[in-house]
Write an enzyme that holds these catalytic residues in place. Structure first.
Site, PDB file in Angstrom:
ATOM      1  N   TYR A  30      32.813  45.231  34.095  1.00 54.82           N
ATOM      2  CA  TYR A  30      31.898  44.274  35.121  1.00 54.82           C
ATOM      3  C   TYR A  30      32.511  44.254  36.445  1.00 54.82           C
ATOM      4  O   TYR A  30      33.589  44.479  36.767  1.00 54.82           O
ATOM      5  CB  TYR A  30      31.630  42.906  34.393  1.00 54.82           C
ATOM      6  CG  TYR A  30      32.843  41.977  34.440  1.00 54.82           C
ATOM      7  CD1 TYR A  30      33.904  42.294  33.626  1.00 54.82           C
ATOM      8  CD2 TYR A  30      32.637  40.902  35.283  1.00 54.82           C
ATOM      9  CE1 TYR A  30      34.904  41.196  33.550  1.00 54.82           C
ATOM     10  CE2 TYR A  30      33.700  39.965  35.238  1.00 54.82           C
ATOM     11  CZ  TYR A  30      34.819  40.072  34.499  1.00 54.82           C
ATOM     12  OH  TYR A  30      35.847  39.243  34.577  1.00 54.82           O
ATOM     13  N   LYS A 144      38.549  46.003  34.940  1.00 54.54           N
ATOM     14  CA  LYS A 144      37.867  44.664  34.898  1.00 54.54           C
ATOM     15  C   LYS A 144      36.934  44.729  33.334  1.00 54.54           C
ATOM     16  O   LYS A 144      35.686  45.154  33.640  1.00 54.54           O
ATOM     17  CB  LYS A 144      36.929  44.449  36.039  1.00 54.54           C
ATOM     18  CG  LYS A 144      36.815  42.804  36.419  1.00 54.54           C
ATOM     19  CD  LYS A 144      36.236  42.738  37.768  1.00 54.54           C
ATOM     20  CE  LYS A 144      35.496  41.369  38.063  1.00 54.54           C
ATOM     21  NZ  LYS A 144      36.368  40.118  37.626  1.00 54.54           N
ATOM     22  N   GLU A 176      48.962  36.607  37.114  1.00 56.42           N
ATOM     23  CA  GLU A 176      47.819  36.314  37.885  1.00 56.42           C
ATOM     24  C   GLU A 176      47.360  34.885  37.247  1.00 56.42           C
ATOM     25  O   GLU A 176      47.964  34.573  36.530  1.00 56.42           O
ATOM     26  CB  GLU A 176      46.916  37.378  37.942  1.00 56.42           C
ATOM     27  CG  GLU A 176      46.366  37.885  36.516  1.00 56.42           C
ATOM     28  CD  GLU A 176      45.170  38.856  36.839  1.00 56.42           C
ATOM     29  OE1 GLU A 176      44.540  39.000  37.425  1.00 56.42           O
ATOM     30  OE2 GLU A 176      45.299  39.448  35.468  1.00 56.42           O
ATOM     31  N   LEU A 200      44.858  42.252  37.555  1.00 59.11           N
ATOM     32  CA  LEU A 200      43.420  42.885  38.270  1.00 59.11           C
ATOM     33  C   LEU A 200      43.879  42.963  39.601  1.00 59.11           C
ATOM     34  O   LEU A 200      44.259  41.878  40.159  1.00 59.11           O
ATOM     35  CB  LEU A 200      42.356  41.618  37.769  1.00 59.11           C
ATOM     36  CG  LEU A 200      40.912  42.471  38.404  1.00 59.11           C
ATOM     37  CD1 LEU A 200      40.486  43.406  37.337  1.00 59.11           C
ATOM     38  CD2 LEU A 200      39.882  41.363  38.758  1.00 59.11           C
TER      39      LEU A 200
END
Ligand SMILES: Cc1ncc(COP(=O)(O)O)c(C=O)c1O
Length: 283
Positions: A30, A144, A176, A200
């Site tokens: 996505y 993702k 992250e 990411l």
């Protein structure tokens, strides 16, 4: 209105076969793209990352960038509001349940738009709180993927601790957030973990580094040890929908003096300026 497999329709009318591999396996990817003043923000970068995610899972991109651009423009047109965030979701399609890739199956393409509200002013003036947790996700966090169960569980841990975000640590280093990238400020330098398979590659992450470079803010990209995270002068989280936000409480302790720091204020101003310039440009 949402978009599903070639048609715009009201959300209530949209339906997916239960054998969709997105539903059965979480087999899909996505993107989330903000649009300001009805213009997609950093579209080329988002489409490049989408291509990376699709390549990584061996799924052919169902559209060219020009087609995506037109679909996104139409999606914005079908929805009210100057600022929207656009959600694009592609799965490997509908097939008899079997782990191996099915042959000759058309991918499912779904897009929706939601109103995009800027972060509440008090989040910038007081900051948000976070907890550190062990990053127990897989080793392809650069994709993702719609398989977000680990991120869901990590975020829930933060919520149950009364915090906004989970700051993830793997083998003693920062990766992250559960749904954001994290920057650390120490002695006037903005530290960021390197883009690799453990995080990411955020579109906002890149923009923050670009803005810092253009404004002469020193940055250092490299592994950020847990001890530095815990002794940060400032901590920021970044994402397309939350922009740049200061984390002022980590694991119940004040970050720096417990107030959003001067480099956050400077970066937020640069970010808002950049947004404003882009919004004024004719497409
Ligand atoms: C795990 C994770 N990391 C980082 C980000 C930030 O990426 P971007 O700046 O492209 O929104 C997100 C976005 O939601 C995310 O889910």
């Amino acid at each position: 209105m949402i978009y599903l497999n070639g048609r715009f329709m009201p959300l209530e009318e949209a339906a997916i076969p239960v054998l969709d591999r997105g539903f059965i396996f979480g087999d899909g990817v996505y993107e989330v793209i903000p649009a300001y003043s009805r213009l997609p923000f950093r579209l080329a970068e988002h489409l490049r990352r989408l291509q990376h995610s699709l390549d990584a899972i061996g799924l052919k991109n169902p559209h060219t960038d020009a087609e995506w651009g037109a679909l996104i423009e139409a999606l914005i047109g079908h929805n009210a509001g100057a600022d929207q965030y656009l959600y694009l979701h592609i799965t490997r399609g509908v097939a008899k349940r079997d782990h191996a890739f099915p042959k000759g199956v058309t991918p499912t393409v779904f897009m929706m738009s939601n109103p995009l509200l800027p972060p509440a002013p008090e989040l910038k003036t007081s900051g948000v709180s976070a907890i550190t947790v062990i990053d127990n996700r897989w080793l392809r966090c650069d994709i993702k993927s719609i398989s977000l169960l680990p991120n869901v569980l990590l975020r829930q841990q933060a919520v149950e601790a009364g915090a906004t975000e989970a700051v993830l640590l793997r083998d003693g280093f920062l990766t992250e957030g559960s749904a954001s990238n994290i920057f650390v400020v120490r002695d006037g330098i903005v530290l960021a973990p390197p883009k690799n398979n453990l995080m990411l590659p955020g579109i906002t992450y890149d923009l923050v580094l670009e803005l810092a470079a253009a404004d002469g803010i020193p940055t250092q990209i490299g592994p950020v040890p847990e001890a530095i995270v815990k002794r940060a002068d400032e901590l920021w989280l970044t994402s397309s929908t939350r922009e740049v936000l200061p984390i002022t409480v980590l694991d119940g302790q004040a970050v720096g003096n417990g107030r959003p720091g001067p480099l956050f204020t400077r970066m937020d101003a640069l970010y808002q300026q950049y947004k404003a310039t882009v919004m004024r440009q004719p497409s």
